[in-house]
Design a protein around this motif. Sequence first.
Motif, mmCIF file in Angstrom:
data_model
loop_
_atom_site.group_PDB
_atom_site.id
_atom_site.type_symbol
_atom_site.label_atom_id
_atom_site.label_comp_id
_atom_site.label_asym_id
_atom_site.label_seq_id
_atom_site.Cartn_x
_atom_site.Cartn_y
_atom_site.Cartn_z
ATOM 1 N N GLN A 44 54.025 39.047 -6.293
ATOM 2 C CA GLN A 44 53.232 37.777 -6.307
ATOM 3 C C GLN A 44 52.054 37.712 -6.841
ATOM 4 O OE1 GLN A 44 54.719 34.926 -4.785
ATOM 5 N NE2 GLN A 44 53.311 34.043 -6.030
ATOM 6 N N ARG A 45 51.433 39.079 -6.953
ATOM 7 C CA ARG A 45 50.047 39.013 -7.863
ATOM 8 C C ARG A 45 50.312 38.857 -9.439
ATOM 9 N NH1 ARG A 45 48.228 44.353 -3.866
ATOM 10 N NH2 ARG A 45 46.946 42.629 -2.415
ATOM 11 N N ALA A 46 51.550 39.470 -9.642
ATOM 12 C CA ALA A 46 52.110 39.682 -11.310
ATOM 13 C C ALA A 46 52.144 38.083 -11.391
ATOM 14 C CB ALA A 46 53.047 40.556 -11.280
ATOM 15 N N ALA A 47 53.107 37.281 -10.627
ATOM 16 C CA ALA A 47 52.881 36.084 -10.787
ATOM 17 C C ALA A 47 51.643 35.341 -11.042
ATOM 18 C CB ALA A 47 54.005 35.349 -9.866
ATOM 19 N N GLY A 48 50.733 35.676 -10.325
ATOM 20 C CA GLY A 48 49.393 35.006 -10.312
ATOM 21 C C GLY A 48 48.751 35.247 -11.930
ATOM 22 N N ARG A 49 48.839 36.539 -12.321
ATOM 23 C CA ARG A 49 48.162 36.858 -13.515
ATOM 24 C C ARG A 49 49.175 36.032 -14.593
ATOM 25 N NH1 ARG A 49 48.413 41.673 -10.867
ATOM 26 N NH2 ARG A 49 50.302 42.677 -12.036
ATOM 27 N N ASP A 52 47.767 32.869 -14.780
ATOM 28 C CA ASP A 52 46.613 32.684 -15.519
ATOM 29 C C ASP A 52 46.647 32.641 -17.256
ATOM 30 O OD1 ASP A 52 45.117 33.443 -13.287
ATOM 31 O OD2 ASP A 52 45.041 35.471 -13.903
ATOM 32 N N GLU A 53 47.781 32.815 -17.780
ATOM 33 C CA GLU A 53 47.877 32.642 -19.194
ATOM 34 C C GLU A 53 48.266 31.328 -19.627
ATOM 35 O OE1 GLU A 53 47.164 34.855 -21.347
ATOM 36 O OE2 GLU A 53 47.567 36.908 -20.419
ATOM 37 N N THR A 54 48.516 30.529 -18.627
ATOM 38 C CA THR A 54 48.886 28.874 -18.725
ATOM 39 C C THR A 54 47.555 28.327 -19.198
ATOM 40 O OG1 THR A 54 48.568 28.285 -16.585
ATOM 41 C CG2 THR A 54 50.780 28.880 -17.231
ATOM 42 N N VAL A 55 46.329 28.715 -18.698
ATOM 43 C CA VAL A 55 45.166 28.237 -19.333
ATOM 44 C C VAL A 55 44.954 28.620 -20.375
ATOM 45 C CG1 VAL A 55 42.757 28.297 -18.637
ATOM 46 C CG2 VAL A 55 44.222 28.316 -16.905
ATOM 47 N N GLY A 119 47.022 25.146 -11.559
ATOM 48 C CA GLY A 119 48.079 25.685 -11.246
ATOM 49 C C GLY A 119 47.688 27.152 -10.982
ATOM 50 N N VAL A 120 46.669 27.725 -11.581
ATOM 51 C CA VAL A 120 45.909 28.958 -11.206
ATOM 52 C C VAL A 120 45.584 28.918 -9.868
ATOM 53 C CG1 VAL A 120 43.985 30.477 -11.865
ATOM 54 C CG2 VAL A 120 45.646 29.433 -13.661
ATOM 55 N N LEU A 121 44.753 27.960 -9.462
ATOM 56 C CA LEU A 121 44.367 27.850 -7.872
ATOM 57 C C LEU A 121 45.451 28.037 -7.072
ATOM 58 C CD1 LEU A 121 41.448 25.384 -8.432
ATOM 59 C CD2 LEU A 121 41.251 27.851 -8.236
ATOM 60 N N GLN A 122 46.524 27.229 -7.451
ATOM 61 C CA GLN A 122 47.764 27.165 -6.516
ATOM 62 C C GLN A 122 48.278 28.596 -6.389
ATOM 63 O OE1 GLN A 122 51.146 25.043 -8.155
ATOM 64 N NE2 GLN A 122 51.991 24.910 -6.193
ATOM 65 N N ALA A 123 48.463 29.468 -7.569
ATOM 66 C CA ALA A 123 49.013 30.715 -7.629
ATOM 67 C C ALA A 123 48.058 31.497 -6.610
ATOM 68 C CB ALA A 123 49.114 31.243 -8.987
ATOM 69 N N ARG A 124 46.776 31.432 -6.761
ATOM 70 C CA ARG A 124 45.691 32.147 -5.813
ATOM 71 C C ARG A 124 46.154 31.994 -4.370
ATOM 72 N NH1 ARG A 124 40.061 31.602 -9.225
ATOM 73 N NH2 ARG A 124 40.761 32.617 -11.033
ATOM 74 N N GLU A 125 46.487 30.602 -4.089
ATOM 75 C CA GLU A 125 46.751 30.420 -2.632
ATOM 76 C C GLU A 125 47.994 31.065 -2.355
ATOM 77 O OE1 GLU A 125 44.474 29.276 -0.319
ATOM 78 O OE2 GLU A 125 42.930 29.077 -2.177
ATOM 79 N N THR A 126 48.949 31.110 -3.318
ATOM 80 C CA THR A 126 50.331 31.623 -2.928
ATOM 81 C C THR A 126 50.146 32.938 -2.803
ATOM 82 O OG1 THR A 126 51.288 29.830 -4.289
ATOM 83 C CG2 THR A 126 52.687 32.003 -3.611
ATOM 84 N N ILE A 439 39.273 38.573 -11.818
ATOM 85 C CA ILE A 439 38.992 39.567 -12.855
ATOM 86 C C ILE A 439 39.905 39.291 -14.055
ATOM 87 C CG2 ILE A 439 39.158 41.986 -13.455
ATOM 88 C CD1 ILE A 439 38.084 42.431 -10.717
ATOM 89 N N HIS A 440 41.318 38.978 -13.784
ATOM 90 C CA HIS A 440 42.370 39.024 -14.773
ATOM 91 C C HIS A 440 42.030 37.609 -15.311
ATOM 92 C CE1 HIS A 440 46.280 37.760 -16.308
ATOM 93 N NE2 HIS A 440 46.298 39.308 -16.946
ATOM 94 N N TYR A 441 41.770 36.752 -14.782
ATOM 95 C CA TYR A 441 41.690 35.338 -15.333
ATOM 96 C C TYR A 441 40.562 35.170 -16.079
ATOM 97 C CZ TYR A 441 40.401 30.609 -15.311
ATOM 98 O OH TYR A 441 40.108 29.221 -15.889
ATOM 99 N N ASP A 442 39.364 35.886 -15.900
ATOM 100 C CA ASP A 442 38.223 35.903 -16.836
ATOM 101 C C ASP A 442 38.508 36.592 -18.026
ATOM 102 O OD1 ASP A 442 36.689 34.311 -15.154
ATOM 103 O OD2 ASP A 442 35.753 36.031 -14.103
#
Length: 457
Positions: A44-49, A52-55, A119-126, A439-442
């Motif tokens: 799930q962390r990988a899915a969150g990373r 991040d690329e969608t931004v 979408g990134v914020l949603q992924a973080r909550e997931t 960290i990955h997002y930045d």
Amino acid sequence: MPTKLFVAATLSWGLVGSSRAGHAETISSALSRAYMGNPDLNQQRAAGRASDETVSRAVSGFRPQVSGTASLGYNNEDATLSGERIKGSSFPTAAGLTVTQTIFNGNQTVNGVRQAESGVLQARETIRNTEQNTLQNGATAYMNVLRDTAILDLNKNNITVLEEQLRQTRDRFNVGEVTRTDVAQAESSLATARSNYFTAQANLQNSVANFRQIIGVEPKRLEAARPIDALLPSNLQSAITVALSEHPAIQAAFHNVDVAQLQVQVQEGQLYPTVNVVGNVQQNNQYQGAPNNRLFNASVLAQLSVPIYTGGAAYAQIRQAKELLSQARLQADLQRDIIRATVVSSWGQLETAKAVIRSSQAAVKSSEIALDGVREEAKVGQRTTLDVLIAQQTLLNARVNLVSAQRDRVVASYVVMAASGRLSAANLALNVVQYDPTIHYDQVKDKWIGLRTPDGQ
């Protein structure tokens, strides 16, 4: 809490071995292992990373698009002009560069970036919700191993007691104090106890397998665990209030509403004009077949594109996006109702477990006294062998119920904390390096170029 039953189970399990010499596994260390290595949480962390690329993809709409062209060919001429034959060959070459910059596209890029950020914020909550589920499942698996180990020990001890009971009954039968029926009853009870032992053994193996799946290692030398009441809300209403405002599943649903709302705006942007600036540079050699001809061309154009009618596809996409927005809002309401029901249910389970422990402790004490009394009365002929066996089984059931209640008490505290949205490595003070999704997002949100991910893939 916890009583000596779980302590006994810990000592018994310790005979199997230790994953770290001289160190016992605590529930905190087990949950730390799950936090760091559980595959479900890590995927799930990988899915969150990946989210991040969608931004970065959305932000690319603000940047120029650059493309280059090149051509190389062979040209053969054979012509007659005014009676004169012209024949020859050439190798024309050309190279060009085109730069396109979008100036306005109905705010599709702006809304697309905002949508990606939601979408990134949603992924973080997931991720946070998966962390809660992993820690809850880890605590459950830990307590299941303790419970089933204790139950296995109780059944093993029961076999020892019933074997002695059978021996004494046979001795009394040989001297004529009891009948063959008493011996058969003792033998039946012993056979049943052995069957229960094998069942308890299978249950323990199943719990060990679940522990290995969630925690990542075999359970060895598990210490007794305590409930986490100090971390829980003070009452049911407070738990509901906290859950409705903090639970990651609800927060993820709200972010999903934002994503759906922005998708409507992105689709509506298709109906607006698009303004682009296009710069073009081109160099042609041997232009029109003449070896000495050269052509250099440079231009900058402003392009305006106005959609008039696209067959109705854009309108259908907008209507579809609006329906999906309505669905997202209803899903958010549904998620709030689900979480509220979960809090109420788990709080009731916690209160029930507390009451069951008190009742089970009283039952164990009374059963121990009753068994001692029945045994003494049986010695003087006032009780039968069956009475002793029934009392022995009643005591075993009471002890098993107490062990199960102790397990339920600890697990219920973790379930309540998860239902309120606060079950996390940080709140449990686990000795781990906290995963920080920012960290990955930045690292990637403003990348203009590059194929490798921040971790080197």
